[in-house]
Structures are given as structure tokens and as C-alpha cells.
Design a protein around this motif. Structure first.
Motif, PDB file in Angstrom:
ATOM      1  N   ILE A  23       0.839  -1.196   0.000  1.00  0.00           N
ATOM      2  CA  ILE A  23       0.000   0.000   0.000  1.00  0.00           C
ATOM      3  C   ILE A  23       0.878   1.251   0.000  1.00  0.00           C
ATOM      4  CG2 ILE A  23      -1.695   1.326   1.334  1.00  0.00           C
ATOM      5  CD1 ILE A  23      -2.747  -1.376   2.374  1.00  0.00           C
ATOM      6  N   TYR A  24       1.969   1.198   0.760  1.00  0.00           N
ATOM      7  CA  TYR A  24       2.878   2.350   0.822  1.00  0.00           C
ATOM      8  C   TYR A  24       3.554   2.594  -0.534  1.00  0.00           C
ATOM      9  CZ  TYR A  24       6.865   5.249   2.177  1.00  0.00           C
ATOM     10  OH  TYR A  24       7.791   6.255   2.263  1.00  0.00           O
ATOM     11  N   LYS A  25       4.012   1.512  -1.173  1.00  0.00           N
ATOM     12  CA  LYS A  25       4.709   1.639  -2.452  1.00  0.00           C
ATOM     13  C   LYS A  25       3.753   1.839  -3.623  1.00  0.00           C
ATOM     14  CE  LYS A  25       6.817  -2.247  -1.845  1.00  0.00           C
ATOM     15  NZ  LYS A  25       7.675  -3.445  -2.032  1.00  0.00           N
ATOM     16  N   GLY A  26       2.506   1.405  -3.453  1.00  0.00           N
ATOM     17  CA  GLY A  26       1.542   1.465  -4.544  1.00  0.00           C
ATOM     18  C   GLY A  26       1.306   0.080  -5.111  1.00  0.00           C
ATOM     19  N   VAL A  27       0.081  -0.194  -5.496  1.00  0.00           N
ATOM     20  CA  VAL A  27      -0.301  -1.515  -5.999  1.00  0.00           C
ATOM     21  C   VAL A  27       0.370  -1.773  -7.344  1.00  0.00           C
ATOM     22  CG1 VAL A  27      -2.225  -2.917  -6.830  1.00  0.00           C
ATOM     23  CG2 VAL A  27      -2.501  -1.502  -4.788  1.00  0.00           C
ATOM     24  N   ASP A  28       0.982  -2.946  -7.473  1.00  0.00           N
ATOM     25  CA  ASP A  28       1.577  -3.365  -8.744  1.00  0.00           C
ATOM     26  C   ASP A  28       0.500  -4.103  -9.535  1.00  0.00           C
ATOM     27  OD1 ASP A  28       3.003  -4.537 -10.852  1.00  0.00           O
ATOM     28  OD2 ASP A  28       4.810  -4.771  -9.648  1.00  0.00           O
ATOM     29  N   VAL A  29      -0.074  -3.446 -10.535  1.00  0.00           N
ATOM     30  CA  VAL A  29      -1.205  -4.018 -11.267  1.00  0.00           C
ATOM     31  C   VAL A  29      -0.810  -5.277 -12.026  1.00  0.00           C
ATOM     32  CG1 VAL A  29      -2.410  -1.825 -11.486  1.00  0.00           C
ATOM     33  CG2 VAL A  29      -0.770  -2.493 -13.249  1.00  0.00           C
ATOM     34  N   ARG A  30       0.466  -5.472 -12.304  1.00  0.00           N
ATOM     35  CA  ARG A  30       0.886  -6.681 -13.013  1.00  0.00           C
ATOM     36  C   ARG A  30       0.592  -7.922 -12.175  1.00  0.00           C
ATOM     37  NH1 ARG A  30       7.041  -5.711 -13.834  1.00  0.00           N
ATOM     38  NH2 ARG A  30       6.699  -5.114 -11.644  1.00  0.00           N
ATOM     39  N   TYR A  31       1.030  -7.905 -10.929  1.00  0.00           N
ATOM     40  CA  TYR A  31       0.854  -9.074 -10.070  1.00  0.00           C
ATOM     41  C   TYR A  31      -0.542  -9.149  -9.471  1.00  0.00           C
ATOM     42  CZ  TYR A  31       5.887  -9.704 -10.412  1.00  0.00           C
ATOM     43  OH  TYR A  31       7.160  -9.909 -10.891  1.00  0.00           O
ATOM     44  N   GLN A  32      -1.157  -8.008  -9.247  1.00  0.00           N
ATOM     45  CA  GLN A  32      -2.488  -7.997  -8.638  1.00  0.00           C
ATOM     46  C   GLN A  32      -3.579  -8.367  -9.647  1.00  0.00           C
ATOM     47  OE1 GLN A  32      -3.442  -7.818  -5.676  1.00  0.00           O
ATOM     48  NE2 GLN A  32      -1.937  -6.765  -4.436  1.00  0.00           N
ATOM     49  N   PHE A  33      -3.458  -7.890 -10.877  1.00  0.00           N
ATOM     50  CA  PHE A  33      -4.565  -8.044 -11.828  1.00  0.00           C
ATOM     51  C   PHE A  33      -4.166  -8.693 -13.153  1.00  0.00           C
ATOM     52  CE2 PHE A  33      -5.287  -3.808  -9.639  1.00  0.00           C
ATOM     53  CZ  PHE A  33      -6.004  -4.373  -8.594  1.00  0.00           C
ATOM     54  N   ILE A  34      -3.137  -8.167 -13.813  1.00  0.00           N
ATOM     55  CA  ILE A  34      -2.834  -8.573 -15.189  1.00  0.00           C
ATOM     56  C   ILE A  34      -2.381 -10.035 -15.271  1.00  0.00           C
ATOM     57  CG2 ILE A  34      -1.359  -8.157 -17.196  1.00  0.00           C
ATOM     58  CD1 ILE A  34      -1.266  -5.213 -16.405  1.00  0.00           C
ATOM     59  N   TYR A  35      -1.352 -10.421 -14.505  1.00  0.00           N
ATOM     60  CA  TYR A  35      -0.847 -11.790 -14.577  1.00  0.00           C
ATOM     61  C   TYR A  35      -1.900 -12.825 -14.167  1.00  0.00           C
ATOM     62  CZ  TYR A  35       3.801  -9.686 -15.138  1.00  0.00           C
ATOM     63  OH  TYR A  35       4.885  -8.965 -15.578  1.00  0.00           O
TER      64      TYR A  35
END
Length: 248
Positions: A210-222
Motif C-alpha cells: 500500500i505504501y509503495k503502490g499496488v503493482d497491477v501486473r501481479y495484482q490483476f494482469i498476470y
């Protein structure tokens, strides 16, 4: 196909209800374990972090078991023979497992909130140095987007549930064995936190993420691409020889 899935889920609602009870117990246990020492002040949003951190080895496997129970009857010869093609059977399996995952992901959000609310009446105190957030990452978080955190938690749960459910379905589809896929799924979820993998860690709704920001690759795309890959792989099956095996 959508109406059929909804009708079957309603008819088998006892299984979903049992899964929800198990998930609620797990959520409560995770919260109790995390704050058992009472070293810092907790809040409702802490519950989403704590559940997210450990649900790969708990709730993921519960959903996997529910999907197997819900779908195993779909391999009966009479149901298979009524289908126009193998592709339609597999697509039905993918959609039904997705619907089950969606229902339980929604419950995962509400259950986590209720468990957090039972322990604290404060929504978020991550801007305090007396919070678990500060204890874990050594930083406070200002202006937290609660909606985005909860939505990420929901979507991460949904995709994780869905992939975990599809692994044993795919092995049963090709090898007539749920056990192989279930063991494989358990190994992936349990060992996904290894230092050289870190896949589960990158998908957590953790303080650091949360501090660094959500990585959409691992959270959603992959995860979404993996689901599409499973869908395509299942559609490659072009023989009906497994009907004879089930009939014996």
C-alpha cells in the motif's frame, strides 16, 4: 448458461454457507493471532492486511475444495452427453468456478470487515506511530484510499480463488484426477512466499504494498492472463474417451 449456474448455486447453497462459516473462522483466527500480544493499537483496516497475508494457504484452499464439490457431478455421463461440445463443458466449468469465487470473494470482504469491526471501532489509524502499520514498515500512511485498498483486496481474492479452483479442474479435465491438481495448488499457495518467488507477497494487500503502490501486473494482469490461459488449454481437449471411464 448463466441462469443454469445461478440455479445450481442456489440449490447447493448449503455448501457455500459452510464455506463462508469456515472462512469466517479463519478470518477471526488470523486477526486474533496477529494482535494476541496487544503491543499496538489495531483498527478495522488492519484486518484486510492480516487476512490478505495468509489467505493463500487458508481461504484459497477452502474455495478450491468448494468448487471441486460443486462441479464434480458435471462429469456424469448424462450431463456430458447433453452437451454439444467439450468446449461448452469446459467453459461452463470455468464460468461456474468464477461465479463461486466471486460470491466467496464478496463474502471475504464483508467477513473481514465484520471481524475487524468486532475488534476495533476505528476504521484506520495508519497515520499513528502506535499502529501496527508503523510497527511493520516503520512509516505512517497518510490519506489512505480505503476504497482502493478494499477493491484491491476483493479483486486479489477473486482472482486468487479462481486460479486455485481451476488448477484441480484442469487436471481432472485431462487426467481424471482432482487430487493431482489439489496437491499442486496447495504447494503453489504454500510455497509462493519463498524469497526467490515472492509471488504471494507481491499480491498481498500489505502495508508495504500500500505504501509503495499496488503493482497491477501481479495484482490483476498476470492472474487474469493465467485464467485465460487455463481457459484456452481446457478448450484443446477434443476427445470424449473419459465418458467410458466414468461409466464403468
Amino acid at each position: 448458461m448463466g441462469k443454469r449456474i445461478c440455479k445450481e448455486l442456489f440449490a447447493e447453497k448449503q455448501i457455500l454457507f459452510c464455506a463462508m462459516i469456515l472462512m469466517l473462522i479463519v478470518q477471526y483466527a488470523l486477526n486474533i493471532l496477529q494482535k494476541s500480544a496487544h503491543l499496538y493499537e489495531d483498527c478495522i483496516m488492519d484486518s484486510f492486511v492480516w487476512v490478505s497475508d495468509s489467505m493463500q494457504g487458508t481461504s484459497y484452499l477452502i474455495v478450491m475444495a468448494v468448487v471441486i464439490i460443486e462441479i464434480k457431478d458435471s462429469y456424469k455421463p448424462d450431463r456430458i452427453c447433453r452437451s454439444k461440445s467439450l468446449n461448452s463443458i469446459w467453459i461452463y466449468h470455468v464460468l461456474k468456478s468464477g461465479m463461486i469465487s466471486f460470491v466467496l470473494a464478496v463474502f471475504n470482504v464483508f467477513g473481514t470487515y465484520l471481524v475487524g469491526r468486532s475488534a476495533s471501532d476505528k476504521l484506520c489509524i495508519w497515520d499513528s506511530t502506535n499502529s501496527y502499520c508503523y510497527f511493520v514498515i516503520g512509516k505512517t500512511l497518510e490519506n489512505v484510499n480505503y476504497g482502493l485498498v478494499i477493491f484491491t483486496f476483493f479483486l486479489s481474492s477473486l482472482l486468487g480463488f479462481w486460479i486455485s479452483a481451476l488448477i484441480p479442474l484442469l487436471t481432472a479435465w485431462y487426467c481424471d484426477s482432482y487430487l493431482i491438481g489439489a496437491v499442486l495448488c496447495a504447494l503453489i499457495n504454500f510455497f509462493g512466499e519463498f524469497t526467490y518467488v515472492k509471488y504471494d507477497t507481491l499480491r498481498d494487500v500489505s502495508y508495504s504494498n500500500i505504501y509503495k503502490g499496488v503493482d497491477v501486473r501481479y495484482q490483476f494482469i498476470y492472474p487474469f492472463l493465467i485464467i485465460l490461459l487455463f481457459l484456452v488449454i481446457g478448450c484443446f481437449k477434443n476427445k470424449r474417451d473419459f465418458i467410458a471411464k466414468i461409466s464403468r
